[in-house]
Enzyme design. Sequence first.
Site, short mmCIF file in Angstrom:
data_model
loop_
_atom_site.label_atom_id
_atom_site.label_comp_id
_atom_site.label_asym_id
_atom_site.label_seq_id
_atom_site.Cartn_x
_atom_site.Cartn_y
_atom_site.Cartn_z
N LYS A 1 0.79 -1.12 0.05
CA LYS A 1 0.15 0.09 -0.04
C LYS A 1 0.85 1.32 0.04
O LYS A 1 1.13 1.89 0.96
CB LYS A 1 -0.78 0.11 1.26
N LEU A 30 -4.01 -5.29 -4.23
CA LEU A 30 -4.01 -4.96 -2.73
C LEU A 30 -4.78 -6.06 -1.98
O LEU A 30 -6.14 -6.21 -2.39
CB LEU A 30 -4.29 -3.34 -2.53
N1 PMP Z 1 -7.39 -2.05 -3.87
C1 PMP Z 1 -6.89 -0.90 -4.03
C2 PMP Z 1 -5.90 -0.56 -5.19
C3 PMP Z 1 -7.10 0.25 -2.95
O1 PMP Z 1 -6.63 1.39 -3.34
C4 PMP Z 1 -8.11 -0.12 -2.17
C5 PMP Z 1 -8.51 0.85 -1.22
N2 PMP Z 1 -7.31 1.05 -0.11
C6 PMP Z 1 -8.51 -1.38 -2.02
C7 PMP Z 1 -7.96 -2.27 -2.95
C8 PMP Z 1 -9.36 -2.02 -0.71
O2 PMP Z 1 -8.78 -2.32 0.37
P1 PMP Z 1 -9.55 -1.98 1.53
O3 PMP Z 1 -10.59 -3.01 1.82
O4 PMP Z 1 -8.49 -2.07 2.58
O5 PMP Z 1 -9.69 -0.51 2.04
#
Ligand code: PMP
Length: 281
Positions: free
Chosen positions: A144, A200
């Site tokens: 991230k 992610l």
């Molecule tokens: N993929 C990407 C590229 C993101 O930016 C996010 C949001 N942060 C997510 C998936 C979803 O992750 P989360 O559920 O942890 O917010």
Amino acid sequence: EKFILNGKLVDRSEGYVDVEDRGYQFGDGIYEVVRVYNGQLFTNKEHLDRLYLSAEKLSLQIPYSAEELTKQLQELVTVNQLNTGIIYMQFTRGTAPRKHQFPETSHLTFVAYTNEVERPIDHFEKGVSAILVDDIRWLRCDIKSLNLLGNVLAKQQAAEKGCYEAIQHRGEIVTEGSSSNIFIVKNNELLTHPATNLILKGITRQVILKICDEHQIAYREETFTIDDLLHADEVFMSSTTSEVTPIIQVDQQKIGNGTPGALTRQIQKYFDQEIEKQTKQ
Ligand code: PMP
């Protein structure tokens, strides 16, 4: 309104970050967004676990324990009297003369602030539209990191077409949204891209899979194609701010009958229960 700068609560107008901060110059840093409901942090532990993982992958040493960080974040929420919103936090490799390689000495820059963000109830009920875009990002999407230009360009294309999300694909394979994970439903089974280096590993995605385990909803963490997506019974996206948001149209093509699907609505209900469980006062 206060924010945290290197572990201290300061006025928004007071603190500043150096022009040679490596986050500013190289995107050399990591971040997390934690949801706040009822003034309480939701899935904070999971977010901090991922934060430390991202840090490790970039050889960043976060100078606080999870307990210390949590205390600081809770204090921030309290002083800012945040009820429903988000905490944004980021760590960069700090300030040093501009050279690409890691500096020999630098202290990480840590910033965290809060924002009021309502739950997008209207989207939950009506669903949103999306477009398909080429996934042009690097091969460490599991980190991230602050480098979000690929995501930014994807989301901009969606916005220009009046759509809410851009669904990225590498060749025929759907990876993830510009700021969300993507699920499809076919014959009452969920499919979502496995947590490899190409996506992610979303915390919301993890909560949804836990919900599936608890409620005997079938799922597979396997890749699926653009064709599978366009012919799915249901599609939804998941993220910290968007929670479980139905996608009812992709590239002008209706998904199913063009309304939020039954299983998607069911998962939204279970997700609500999870929020209540974790953040009741
Ligand atoms: N993929 C990407 C590229 C993101 O930016 C996010 C949001 N942060 C997510 C998936 C979803 O992750 P989360 O559920 O942890 O917010």
